[in-house]
Write a protein that holds these residues in place. Structure first.
Motif, PDB file in Angstrom:
ATOM      1  N   ARG A 134       0.812  -1.221   0.000  1.00  0.00           N
ATOM      2  CA  ARG A 134       0.000   0.000   0.000  1.00  0.00           C
ATOM      3  C   ARG A 134       0.841   1.265   0.000  1.00  0.00           C
ATOM      4  O   ARG A 134       0.326   2.356   0.252  1.00  0.00           O
ATOM      5  N   THR A 135       2.117   1.080  -0.254  1.00  0.00           N
ATOM      6  CA  THR A 135       3.015   2.215  -0.477  1.00  0.00           C
ATOM      7  C   THR A 135       3.917   1.853  -1.650  1.00  0.00           C
ATOM      8  O   THR A 135       4.209   0.673  -1.877  1.00  0.00           O
ATOM      9  N   PRO A 136       4.364   2.856  -2.421  1.00  0.00           N
ATOM     10  CA  PRO A 136       5.210   2.564  -3.578  1.00  0.00           C
ATOM     11  C   PRO A 136       6.566   2.008  -3.151  1.00  0.00           C
ATOM     12  O   PRO A 136       7.006   2.206  -2.017  1.00  0.00           O
ATOM     13  N   ILE A 137       7.215   1.339  -4.088  1.00  0.00           N
ATOM     14  CA  ILE A 137       8.506   0.713  -3.823  1.00  0.00           C
ATOM     15  C   ILE A 137       9.595   1.537  -4.507  1.00  0.00           C
ATOM     16  O   ILE A 137       9.666   1.571  -5.744  1.00  0.00           O
ATOM     17  N   PHE A 193       4.466   3.091 -12.638  1.00  0.00           N
ATOM     18  CA  PHE A 193       4.813   4.129 -11.675  1.00  0.00           C
ATOM     19  C   PHE A 193       3.642   4.421 -10.743  1.00  0.00           C
ATOM     20  O   PHE A 193       2.480   4.346 -11.143  1.00  0.00           O
ATOM     21  N   CYS A 194       3.969   4.772  -9.517  1.00  0.00           N
ATOM     22  CA  CYS A 194       2.958   5.183  -8.540  1.00  0.00           C
ATOM     23  C   CYS A 194       2.357   6.515  -8.971  1.00  0.00           C
ATOM     24  O   CYS A 194       3.087   7.427  -9.363  1.00  0.00           O
ATOM     25  N   ASP A 195       1.032   6.619  -8.900  1.00  0.00           N
ATOM     26  CA  ASP A 195       0.372   7.898  -9.188  1.00  0.00           C
ATOM     27  C   ASP A 195      -0.427   8.392  -7.983  1.00  0.00           C
ATOM     28  O   ASP A 195      -1.231   9.305  -8.116  1.00  0.00           O
ATOM     29  N   GLY A 196      -0.217   7.769  -6.831  1.00  0.00           N
ATOM     30  CA  GLY A 196      -0.899   8.197  -5.612  1.00  0.00           C
ATOM     31  C   GLY A 196      -2.206   7.480  -5.354  1.00  0.00           C
ATOM     32  O   GLY A 196      -2.832   7.695  -4.316  1.00  0.00           O
ATOM     33  N   THR A 197      -2.641   6.612  -6.274  1.00  0.00           N
ATOM     34  CA  THR A 197      -3.914   5.907  -6.095  1.00  0.00           C
ATOM     35  C   THR A 197      -3.939   5.105  -4.800  1.00  0.00           C
ATOM     36  O   THR A 197      -4.997   4.953  -4.179  1.00  0.00           O
ATOM     37  N   HIS A 198      -2.784   4.608  -4.366  1.00  0.00           N
ATOM     38  CA  HIS A 198      -2.739   3.781  -3.143  1.00  0.00           C
ATOM     39  C   HIS A 198      -3.344   4.520  -1.946  1.00  0.00           C
ATOM     40  O   HIS A 198      -3.890   3.882  -1.049  1.00  0.00           O
ATOM     41  N   SER A 199      -3.248   5.833  -1.936  1.00  0.00           N
ATOM     42  CA  SER A 199      -3.767   6.588  -0.798  1.00  0.00           C
ATOM     43  C   SER A 199      -5.286   6.674  -0.807  1.00  0.00           C
ATOM     44  O   SER A 199      -5.882   7.134   0.169  1.00  0.00           O
ATOM     45  N   LEU A 204       7.834   2.769  -7.798  1.00  0.00           N
ATOM     46  CA  LEU A 204       7.007   1.847  -8.580  1.00  0.00           C
ATOM     47  C   LEU A 204       5.812   1.412  -7.752  1.00  0.00           C
ATOM     48  O   LEU A 204       5.887   1.242  -6.536  1.00  0.00           O
ATOM     49  N   CYS A 205       4.708   1.245  -8.428  1.00  0.00           N
ATOM     50  CA  CYS A 205       3.426   0.951  -7.783  1.00  0.00           C
ATOM     51  C   CYS A 205       3.414  -0.454  -7.185  1.00  0.00           C
ATOM     52  O   CYS A 205       3.750  -1.424  -7.860  1.00  0.00           O
ATOM     53  N   ALA A 206       2.993  -0.561  -5.941  1.00  0.00           N
ATOM     54  CA  ALA A 206       2.844  -1.858  -5.284  1.00  0.00           C
ATOM     55  C   ALA A 206       1.376  -2.255  -5.162  1.00  0.00           C
ATOM     56  O   ALA A 206       1.052  -3.431  -5.066  1.00  0.00           O
ATOM     57  N   CYS A 207       0.474  -1.255  -5.200  1.00  0.00           N
ATOM     58  CA  CYS A 207      -0.950  -1.577  -5.057  1.00  0.00           C
ATOM     59  C   CYS A 207      -1.532  -2.091  -6.370  1.00  0.00           C
ATOM     60  O   CYS A 207      -2.602  -2.673  -6.389  1.00  0.00           O
ATOM     61  N   LYS A 208      -0.813  -1.873  -7.474  1.00  0.00           N
ATOM     62  CA  LYS A 208      -1.194  -2.350  -8.815  1.00  0.00           C
ATOM     63  C   LYS A 208      -2.434  -1.664  -9.369  1.00  0.00           C
ATOM     64  O   LYS A 208      -3.047  -2.139 -10.320  1.00  0.00           O
ATOM     65  N   GLN A 209      -2.835  -0.544  -8.771  1.00  0.00           N
ATOM     66  CA  GLN A 209      -4.043   0.166  -9.209  1.00  0.00           C
ATOM     67  C   GLN A 209      -3.715   1.505  -9.885  1.00  0.00           C
ATOM     68  O   GLN A 209      -4.638   2.233 -10.274  1.00  0.00           O
ATOM     69  N   SER A 210      -2.438   1.858  -9.974  1.00  0.00           N
ATOM     70  CA  SER A 210      -2.065   3.139 -10.576  1.00  0.00           C
ATOM     71  C   SER A 210      -2.551   3.212 -12.019  1.00  0.00           C
ATOM     72  O   SER A 210      -2.529   2.223 -12.754  1.00  0.00           O
ATOM     73  N   ALA A 211      -2.951   4.401 -12.450  1.00  0.00           N
ATOM     74  CA  ALA A 211      -3.326   4.617 -13.856  1.00  0.00           C
ATOM     75  C   ALA A 211      -2.085   4.853 -14.711  1.00  0.00           C
ATOM     76  O   ALA A 211      -2.199   5.020 -15.923  1.00  0.00           O
TER      77      ALA A 211
HETATM   78  S1  FES Z   1       1.569   2.156  -4.814  1.00  0.00           S
HETATM   79 FE1  FES Z   1       0.033   1.972  -6.378  1.00  0.00          FE
HETATM   80  S2  FES Z   1      -0.525   4.041  -6.843  1.00  0.00           S
HETATM   81 FE2  FES Z   1       1.023   4.209  -5.292  1.00  0.00          FE
END
Ligand code: FES
Length: 83
Positions: A9-12, A71-77, A60-67
């Motif tokens: 739930r946080t980027p790597i 790359f992380c776009d903040g969607t995890h929050s 890099l996105c860990a939640c796998k929901q980034s648009a």
């Molecule tokens: S970790 Fe997936 S949007 Fe940030």
């Protein structure tokens, strides 16, 4: 299509080299996050090949929901605990 597993739930923070091809885990099941370890076998997912133009650390996105995968776009929050 099934939703990916939330690997975190946080980027790597990940150091990447310019011009090298990386394979980003999109299913969330890899034990080698954020990269593919072939755990997507038997699923609808496939790894996302990507490269960067500049050698540096990327989030890099860990939640796998980034648009903007990988790359992380903040969607995890915006994810709640039930997701
Ligand atoms: S970790 Fe997936 S949007 Fe940030």
């Amino acid at each position: 299509m099934t939703k990916p597993t939330i690997a975190g739930r946080t980027p790597i923070p990940t150091q990447l080299e310019a011009g090298k091809t990386y394979y980003f885990c999109t299913c969330g099941l890899s034990q080698n996050q954020p990269f593919c370890d072939s755990s997507h076998r038997d699923s609808d997912f496939s790894p996302k090949a990507f490269a960067v133009d500049e050698s540096k650390a990327y989030y890099l996105c860990a939640c796998k929901q980034s648009a903007d995968l990988p790359f992380c776009d903040g969607t995890h929050s915006t994810l709640d605990a039930s997701q």
